[in-house]
Write an enzyme that holds these catalytic residues in place. Structure first.
Site, PDB file in Angstrom:
ATOM      1  CE  LYS A  96      -3.428  -2.176   2.946  1.00  0.00           C
ATOM      2  NZ  LYS A  96      -4.099  -1.893   4.348  1.00  0.00           N
ATOM      3  NE  ARG A 117      17.559 -13.678   1.069  1.00  0.00           N
ATOM      4  CZ  ARG A 117      17.951 -14.537   0.482  1.00  0.00           C
ATOM      5  NH1 ARG A 117      17.488 -15.268  -0.561  1.00  0.00           N
ATOM      6  NH2 ARG A 117      19.190 -15.303   1.347  1.00  0.00           N
TER       7      ARG A 117
HETATM    8  C1  NCD Z   1      22.380 -16.599  -1.932  1.00  0.00           C
HETATM    9  C2  NCD Z   1      22.001 -15.423  -1.900  1.00  0.00           C
HETATM   10  O1  NCD Z   1      20.631 -15.517  -1.807  1.00  0.00           O
HETATM   11  O2  NCD Z   1      22.724 -14.385  -2.085  1.00  0.00           O
HETATM   12  N1  NCD Z   1      21.517 -17.830  -1.600  1.00  0.00           N
HETATM   13  C3  NCD Z   1      21.436 -18.154  -0.347  1.00  0.00           C
HETATM   14  O3  NCD Z   1      21.102 -17.526   0.424  1.00  0.00           O
HETATM   15  N2  NCD Z   1      22.048 -19.304   0.136  1.00  0.00           N
HETATM   16  C4  NCD Z   1      23.305 -16.882  -3.231  1.00  0.00           C
HETATM   17  C5  NCD Z   1      22.668 -16.701  -4.659  1.00  0.00           C
HETATM   18  O4  NCD Z   1      21.131 -16.522  -4.629  1.00  0.00           O
HETATM   19  O5  NCD Z   1      23.169 -16.800  -5.743  1.00  0.00           O
END
Ligand code: NCD
Length: 318
Positions: A96, A117
């Site tokens: 939103k 993330r």
């Molecule tokens: C990695 C990332 O997300 O940076 N993956 C992970 O967390 N093991 C590596 C990747 O996506 O290439």
């Protein structure tokens, strides 16, 4: 409860909050105790099943993830805690237009710690300025991914016994590979490690990472895997990070620049180990999986245990 004292208690708790945004947020002593705790957890996971009873972890993944999200969530459940989150970021108020600062203020009132993330570099750091609970960076754009580094260090410690004195070849997308940036920063804190950076010229390590370490630790920067594979003790392969490219054509041109296969492995030392944060695409042929020097699947197994130890450490339960 008076509003004043409620606000006061948040401000006070904020003072003591420890975050994990970049590898250096943990001291070498913290790392030692986290690794020792991880060993204990691996030995007897059941023993820790009530440590986080009644604690809540918010799991905010605005980018795809398998290993990191599942291992974090499993870690919290195995500690007896609970996890709140969403399957689709479009179901949150971010969709939103709510600011990340406001989202953080709210969620940190509901949870005891937050894993995040984000596709944006600096997102976890930004959130830590508005959170009253620890923020763990589970990957911020092409910047850092410090909990993958904990997994990587546990694997190196297991397969190579020590974290110092290695020649580490880092191969692939050194520009956008956030696991690489965090790993270099972490390994450069241990004595006598040397790096060989192997990438196409377009995907070289950013200066902010290269300039941040003791320059005598950098042996070479090259684009030749075949010339270097026999020189390294650890070969850390990586995926070309499609999602960070502006040009699809450029990605397609670079994605298969390196393909590690059985033929190339013949040139490697007998006790060299091949690591990869995963997911792997074409950069490691499936035929390498059966080589005993390929440790990437074992490497991933440490993820859950070391994240259990990290959660305990940040919540002062370890
Ligand atoms: C990695 C990332 O997300 O940076 N993956 C992970 O967390 N093991 C590596 C990747 O996506 O290439």
């Amino acid at each position: 409860m008076a509003v004043g004292s409620f606000a006061g208690s948040i401000a006070d708790s904020h003072m003591a909050v420890r975050n994990y945004i970049v590898p250096t947020d943990l001291s070498l002593d913290d790392l030692r105790s986290i690794f020792a705790l991880t060993d204990e957890i691996i030995k007897d996971c059941q023993k820790f099943q009530d440590v986080c009873k009644s604690k809540v972890m918010a799991s905010l993944f605005f980018e795809p993830s398998t290993r990191t999200k599942f291992s974090f969530d499993a870690a919290m459940y195995r500690l007896g805690g609970n996890v709140i989150g969403f399957a689709d970021p479009n179901t949150t108020s971010q969709a939103k237009g709510e600011s990340l600062a406001d989202t953080t203020r709210i969620i940190s009132g509901y949870a005891d710690l937050i894993t995040v993330r984000s596709p944006y570099e600096g997102a976890a750091k930004h959130m830590s300025m508005y959170s009253s609970v620890p923020i763990i960076n589970a990957g911020d754009g092409g910047h850092e991914h410090p909990t993958q580094t904990l997994t990587d260090l546990m694997a190196i410690r297991h397969y190579k016994q020590t974290l110092d004195g290695h020649v580490i070849g880092i191969c692939g997308d050194l520009k956008f590979g956030r696991t690489i940036h965090s790993l270099i920063s972490a390994l450069s804190r241990y004595p006598n490690n040397k790096f060989v950076f192997i990438s196409p010229p377009e995907l070289q390590l950013p200066d902010y990472v290269a300039h941040n370490i003791d320059q005598s630790m950098i042996l070479r920067q090259t684009d030749s895997l075949i010339n270097e594979i026999g020189n390294v003790d650890i070969l850390y392969m990586s995926r070309v990070q499609k999602e960070r490219f502006v040009s699809e054509a450029e990605y397609l041109r670079l994605r298969d620049y390196y393909i590690l296969n059985a033929e190339k492995m013949k040139r490697a030392k007998k006790d060299m180990v091949v690591m990869h944060p995963l997911p792997r695409l074409n950069e490691i042929s499936a035929e390498v999986d059966s080589d005993e020097r390929a440790i990437y699947f074992e490497q991933a197994r440490y993820g859950m245990y070391v994240r259990m130890a990290l959660i305990m450490n940040l919540l002062d339960l370890g």
